[in-house]
Design a protein around this motif. Structure first.
Motif, mmCIF file in Angstrom:
data_model
loop_
_atom_site.group_PDB
_atom_site.id
_atom_site.type_symbol
_atom_site.label_atom_id
_atom_site.label_comp_id
_atom_site.label_asym_id
_atom_site.label_seq_id
_atom_site.Cartn_x
_atom_site.Cartn_y
_atom_site.Cartn_z
ATOM 1 N N ARG A 10 3.399 4.712 10.269
ATOM 2 C CA ARG A 10 1.903 4.236 10.225
ATOM 3 C C ARG A 10 1.733 3.167 11.262
ATOM 4 O O ARG A 10 0.681 3.212 11.956
ATOM 5 N N THR A 58 8.099 5.573 6.366
ATOM 6 C CA THR A 58 6.680 5.699 6.215
ATOM 7 C C THR A 58 5.817 4.488 6.825
ATOM 8 O O THR A 58 4.930 4.735 7.568
ATOM 9 N N MET A 59 6.346 3.370 6.578
ATOM 10 C CA MET A 59 5.703 2.151 7.418
ATOM 11 C C MET A 59 5.980 2.384 8.958
ATOM 12 O O MET A 59 4.930 2.056 9.604
ATOM 13 N N ASP A 103 0.844 -1.227 0.274
ATOM 14 C CA ASP A 103 0.056 -0.031 0.061
ATOM 15 C C ASP A 103 0.910 1.284 0.009
ATOM 16 O O ASP A 103 0.682 2.155 -0.884
ATOM 17 N N VAL A 104 1.877 1.264 0.787
ATOM 18 C CA VAL A 104 2.910 2.477 0.876
ATOM 19 C C VAL A 104 3.548 2.751 -0.459
ATOM 20 O O VAL A 104 3.605 3.901 -0.882
ATOM 21 N N LEU A 106 10.136 4.314 1.865
ATOM 22 C CA LEU A 106 9.323 3.231 2.288
ATOM 23 C C LEU A 106 9.229 2.961 3.706
ATOM 24 O O LEU A 106 8.197 2.668 4.393
ATOM 25 N N GLU A 145 1.355 4.368 -2.788
ATOM 26 C CA GLU A 145 1.092 5.566 -2.428
ATOM 27 C C GLU A 145 2.352 6.439 -2.977
ATOM 28 O O GLU A 145 2.207 7.411 -3.212
#
Ligand SMILES: O=P(O)(O)O[C@@H]1C[C@H](O)[C@@H](CO)O1
Length: 246
Positions: free
Chosen positions: A240, A236-237, A135-136, A233, A139
């Protein structure tokens, strides 16, 4: 206490968590040696100081520090012929080739405080985290170079022969490397969730007519080319995960 490992990786005595790290490492290592001495009733008990037990010690330190999720990265040779140099492979499963010959980081007396004698590995890589990575990646518009596949670990440090690469591909591996699996085994034994990425830093040589040669310079060069995107990447994970935990 943070639950995500990358923020802890690389912490040194000068880092604010460094002293904590040292204390935990001392505790794990000291306890491990004491525990194994009590178990050493016969000469058949393996030494706890095997290289794989040593290199995976940080996983147990992370566990004691309260880490719940491990994110690991590596460089790997692409066996899958669809992969290109610079692709990023989400690891969905692994083949522990040294394990076939009895080399496993959990060999030796089991430390029950961390986990079971015979831990399951069919769920080694967390499916939810793999989906989050996809998903990331979408995006961030990284979708065209993010893949998912099977990582096989070999002992290294020599790169593989052509015959070995062909065999590994036939066995179902998409990428070959020299790390990560040992850490994942110890982290899973201790009940941590694992997620791992391989940067396809070079193509594994599969053809006797090929002029390509695996070499460490190419591995480092590809690492530099993708560093920023990989960092984005993973960070961002991590953000989240922290958001989901709160
Ligand atoms: O990220 P790792 O350490 O798995 O990187 C691979 C294995 C060797 O350290 C190196 C060989 O070029 O790359």
């Amino acid at each position: 206490m943070t639950s995500v490992a990358p923020q802890l990786i690389g912490c040194s005595p000068t880092h604010k968590s460094g002293r904590l790290w040292e204390l935990c490492a001392d505790q794990v290592w000291g306890d491990w040696l004491r525990y194994s001495r009590t178990q050493r009733s016969s000469s058949t008990v393996k030494s706890p100081t095997s290289p794989k037990a040593q290199i995976t010690l940080p996983m147990r330190v992370f566990k004691l520090l309260g880490v719940e999720t491990m994110i690991l990265t590596n460089a790997a040779g692409g066996l899958n012929q669809d992969y290109k140099v610079g692709d990023v492979m989400i690891i969905k499963d692994h083949i522990n080739m040294p394990g076939f010959a009895g080399s496993n980081p959990l060999v030796g007396p089991n430390d029950e405080r961390f986990g079971l004698r015979f831990p399951c590995m069919s769920d080694a890589y967390d499916r939810e985290l793999c989906q989050m990575a996809h998903d990331v990646a979408e995006e961030l518009h990284f979708g065209d170079f993010v893949r998912e596949g099977v990582y096989v670990v070999l002992g290294g440090p020599s790169f593989e022969t052509i015959a070995e690469c062909r065999m590994l591909h036939t066995l179902g591996a998409d990428a070959v490397g020299m790390s990560t699996v040992h850490e994942v085994i110890v982290a899973r034994h201790a009940g941590m969730r694992c997620f791992a990425l391989s940067l396809i830093s070079n193509r594994a040589v599969m053809d006797y007519d090929s002029q390509e040669r695996a070499n460490h310079e190419e591995v480092l060069e590809t690492g530099k080319l993708r560093a920023k995107q990989l960092e984005k990447l993973v960070s961002t994970m991590v953000a989240r995960l922290e958001h989901n935990n709160n």
